[in-house]
Design a protein around this motif. Structure first.
Motif, PDB file in Angstrom:
ATOM      1  N   LYS A  76      12.600  29.845  52.523  1.00 62.00           N
ATOM      2  CA  LYS A  76      13.042  30.133  51.150  1.00 62.00           C
ATOM      3  C   LYS A  76      14.152  31.182  51.162  1.00 62.00           C
ATOM      4  CE  LYS A  76      11.402  31.482  46.633  1.00 62.00           C
ATOM      5  NZ  LYS A  76      11.069  32.794  46.129  1.00 62.00           N
ATOM      6  N   THR A  78      16.120  31.864  53.610  1.00 58.07           N
ATOM      7  CA  THR A  78      17.289  31.277  54.258  1.00 58.07           C
ATOM      8  C   THR A  78      18.063  30.392  53.296  1.00 58.07           C
ATOM      9  OG1 THR A  78      16.173  31.344  56.393  1.00 58.07           O
ATOM     10  CG2 THR A  78      18.059  29.880  56.211  1.00 58.07           C
ATOM     11  N   SER A  79      17.355  29.648  52.462  1.00 61.83           N
ATOM     12  CA  SER A  79      18.064  28.786  51.509  1.00 61.83           C
ATOM     13  C   SER A  79      18.766  29.613  50.440  1.00 61.83           C
ATOM     14  CB  SER A  79      17.108  27.777  50.878  1.00 61.83           C
ATOM     15  OG  SER A  79      16.276  28.385  49.927  1.00 61.83           O
ATOM     16  N   GLU A  80      18.224  30.786  50.132  1.00 63.23           N
ATOM     17  CA  GLU A  80      18.857  31.659  49.141  1.00 63.23           C
ATOM     18  C   GLU A  80      20.056  32.408  49.716  1.00 63.23           C
ATOM     19  OE1 GLU A  80      15.576  34.090  47.909  1.00 63.23           O
ATOM     20  OE2 GLU A  80      14.679  32.486  46.702  1.00 63.23           O
ATOM     21  N   PRO A  82      22.138  31.605  52.975  1.00 62.47           N
ATOM     22  CA  PRO A  82      22.276  30.750  54.164  1.00 62.47           C
ATOM     23  C   PRO A  82      23.238  31.230  55.256  1.00 62.47           C
ATOM     24  CG  PRO A  82      23.461  29.809  52.317  1.00 62.47           C
ATOM     25  CD  PRO A  82      22.762  31.024  51.798  1.00 62.47           C
TER      26      PRO A  82
END
Length: 108
Positions: A76, A78-80, A82
């Protein structure tokens, strides 16, 4: 970076090049552990999603759930954010998390 370190013209930027060499070394180690964790997590996730397996192996299931929660939290984050180099801004903390997760998954 190795080529730059061998150059006689490095003096003005030597500290910066050494800092980047350390960062990239840490990033490489972190990514190696990350990939190993992902591989193990993907394999075990299909096993421990089954309720009958969770009942038959409660200790192993609990260990997996701890790693599962950590894995999903890191994914999560990492997706926020990247940018890969940003993942090591806190030093080796992410590397240590993956090393511990891998040790836990290996014990399952």
């Amino acid at each position: 970076l190795q080529t730059m370190m061998g150059s006689r013209f490095i003096m003005g930027v030597r500290d910066e090049v050494e800092t980047w060499a350390k960062k990239l070394g840490l990033l490489s180690e972190t990514l190696d552990e990350w990939i190993a964790c992902q591989r193990n997590w993907m394999y075990l996730e299909t096993i421990f999603c089954a309720e009958d397996i969770q009942k038959q192996l409660p200790v192993e299931s609990q260990k997996f759930m701890v790693v599962d929660k950590m894995w999903k939290n890191i994914m999560k984050q990492t997706s926020e954010a990247p940018k890969v180099i940003g993942s090591i801004d806190d030093g080796p903390s992410l590397l240590e998390k993956f090393q511990q997760a891998n040790a836990t998954l290996e014990s399952v």
